[in-house]
Design a protein around this motif. Structure first.
Motif, short mmCIF file in Angstrom:
data_model
loop_
_atom_site.label_atom_id
_atom_site.label_comp_id
_atom_site.label_asym_id
_atom_site.label_seq_id
_atom_site.Cartn_x
_atom_site.Cartn_y
_atom_site.Cartn_z
N ARG A 116 0.82 -1.21 0.00
CA ARG A 116 0.00 0.00 0.00
C ARG A 116 0.86 1.26 0.00
N GLU A 120 0.74 4.19 -2.81
CA GLU A 120 0.35 5.55 -2.48
C GLU A 120 1.47 6.57 -2.67
N ARG A 121 2.70 6.16 -2.41
CA ARG A 121 3.82 7.12 -2.45
C ARG A 121 4.46 7.21 -3.85
N LEU A 506 -2.88 8.57 5.15
CA LEU A 506 -2.23 8.62 3.84
C LEU A 506 -2.83 9.70 2.94
N ALA A 507 -4.15 9.86 3.02
CA ALA A 507 -4.83 10.82 2.14
C ALA A 507 -4.39 12.25 2.41
N ARG A 511 2.24 13.52 -2.31
CA ARG A 511 3.16 12.54 -2.88
C ARG A 511 4.54 13.17 -3.09
#
Length: 547
Positions: A116, A120-121, A506-507, A511
């Protein structure tokens, strides 16, 4: 205690912890730590109880890596070259620790699995590659675990089909209890059973002084004439000891066990326990296999782990062979546990489905379906008449060696992401060591790919590859050093308050921006790995078809 919470209100950003089952009491196989237990551990008794409750992730991931493939690799080293390659185990100890320490840090601090975080990153492009790599390699690795089961039960005189079906049922049932504690108790019992390798060592009586010398003095047996063969075996030892699935498994398992940064030192102790157990097991296998085949017609003629049991019986009696077969069966089952779980965790991370051993089957249907489906498919493949089982084992080791650099690169990048790890990011020494490890892994991957495509590759060609990679590595290190000296000086990392620091949702994280040089480097590495993987798979298929 933490700034990470589960917010289920409409429109709320997704929390860092993706599954609320990952928050609560630590319910380990050997003890419990309540969520609200914030008392300091000052006395020896309190520290020991805490360690017993934490023990599990590091031990299981390490012992799980001494699986059926490892038995074959270490056995081949001992049977073909005696104890001359023992030094590779000592060199791998810091590699094992640094890699696994970074993922346990990621797990405890972020509450999010490895797959994950990559998704995400770094985006869907890189995330898809990482998961596809893992799924392909894990599926093939799981087949080798069942090959180990057939070899062990075959030596014990048990029927193949019934043994495979029973083993698959045990592997599935152990995870389907809906209790993390029950699963971990089964896993740790299997870890303890791996120590059966120690009495075999004493029954065979290897030369202790020779083993001690070979542990600390690097030796390339056979001279330059056998350099290519020995190098491939060394790469096999690296691939079977430092496997990509370990990174995904330990990070997710630490999260599922609900371990937080507060218990980091205990989890590091757990990791060291696992490393000690795995090195003892690997060294014992090399030692007693070398002693069993020395001076016999079988020396230098390794076939499979089943043949090792026969050789041990000839050397030290039936009991030695039986104990080895039981240890092989045990290793194959715990390897199947870990590999299947790492895949199920990763799929759960990527697709956002519930994934926790704390949940029953009804509460995490997709998670358990992936786990059971992998186990059942691997068992079915092994039972297909005429399946090229030996070729599959070799192919898995080859692919593991080829793909390992990719996993290590993502791990290094994530551990330098300040938004993700905050005060837990890598220091300069860890980065320097890990970068060197990645360079070595890339070199070994290139050598392995070249040897698969060109089976008659000469020792000179291998030395040329090593020299070329060494020059590139020195130039890259020089470039990085120059940029660091001439670039903007970064502020020292503030480590204060890190015991309670958790990654925000995370949201809420932007990034990271990748430099052009990093994009080019990662693109080049991925292009090479993709081409190498395709070529290796084609070569394996050609061999299977007898071309």
């Amino acid at each position: 205690m933490t700034n990470t919470t589960i917010d289920t209100t409409a429109g709320a950003p997704r929390a860092a912890v993706l599954d609320d089952a990952h928050i609560g009491d630590i319910q380990g196989a050997l003890g419990t730590i309540k969520l609200d237990d914030t008392a300091p551990r000052t006395g020896l008794s309190a520290k020991l109880k805490t360690l017993l409750a934490i023990v599990g992730p590091g031990l299981i991931v390490m012992v799980g890596d001494n699986d059926a493939g490892a038995f074959a690799t270490y056995g081949q080293a001992g049977q073909n070259y005696g104890t001359h390659l023992l030094w590779t185990l000592l060199l791998l100890v810091p590699v094992l620790y640094v890699n696994q320490e970074m993922v346990l840090r990621l797990g405890a601090v972020t509450g999010v699995g490895h797959a994950r975080l990559i998704l995400e990153r770094f985006g869907k492009f890189w995330g898809a590659f990482s998961v596809i790599d893992l799924f392909l390699l894990n599926a093939l690795t799981l087949v080798t675990e069942f090959i180990g089961i057939t070899l062990a039960t075959g030596y014990l005189g048990l029927p193949k089909a019934a043994s495979v079906v029973l083993a698959a049922a045990i592997i599935i049932a152990s995870a389907f209890t809906g209790s993390f504690r029950r699963f971990e108790r089964v896993a740790i019992a299997l870890c303890a059973a791996s120590l059966l390798l120690v009495p075999i060592y004493f029954m065979v009586h290897p030369h202790v002084s020779q083993m001690a010398r070979d542990f600390v003095v690097p030796n390339m047996p056979g001279g330059t004439g056998q350099l290519s063969t020995v190098m491939l075996l060394i790469i096999g030892i690296v691939g079977t000891t430092v496997a990509p699935w370990q990174l995904f498994f330990q990070q997710s398992y630490v999260i599922d066990k609900r371990i937080t940064p507060r218990f980091m030192k205990y989890e590091k102790a757990d990791l060291w326990i696992g490393i000690v157990v795995v090195v003892i097991g690997a060294a014992a296998m090399m030692g007693f296999t070398a002693a069993a085949f020395a001076g016999t017609h079988g020396f230098g003629q390794f076939t499979d782990a089943g043949d090792i049991a026969t050789g041990l019986q000839a050397k030290a009696g039936r009991l030695a062979g039986v104990l080895f077969a039981i240890a092989l069966l045990d290793a194959s089952i715990i390897g199947a546990f870990a590999v299947s779980l790492s895949t199920a965790y990763a799929i759960g991370d990527v697709f956002g489905i519930r994934h926790s051993l704390h949940r029953g089957v009804k509460g995490a249907k997709g998670f358990y379906a992936v786990y059971a489906g992998l186990v059942a498919t691997a068992a079915a493949i092994v039972l297909i008449p005429g399946s090229p089982l030996g070729l599959l084992t070799e192919g898995v080791q080859t692919l593991a060696g080829v793909l390992l650099p990719s996993a290590s690169v993502f791990l290094l990048l994530l551990c330098n992401d300040k938004a993700v790890l905050g005060p837990w990011v890598n220091g300069p020494k860890t980065n320097a060591f890990t970068s060197a490890v990645v360079g070595v892994l890339v070199t070994l991957s290139i050598i392995l790919t070249a040897s698969v495509l060109f089976p008659d590759i000469s020792s000179g060609a291998i030395l040329d590859i090593m020299a070329a990679c060494g020059i590139v590595g020195v130039l890259a290190a020089g470039y990085a050093f120059t940029r660091r000296r001439t670039g903007t000086k970064e502020d020292p990392i503030d480590r204060t308050g890190r015991d309670t620091w958790r990654m925000p949702a995370l949201a809420t994280l932007s990034r990271p921006t990748m430099s052009t040089a990093r994009k080019i480097g990662m693109g080049a590495l991925r292009t090479y790995l993709l081409i190498a993987m395709i070529l290796v798979v084609i070569k394996i298929v050609e061999v299977a078809l007898g071309r």
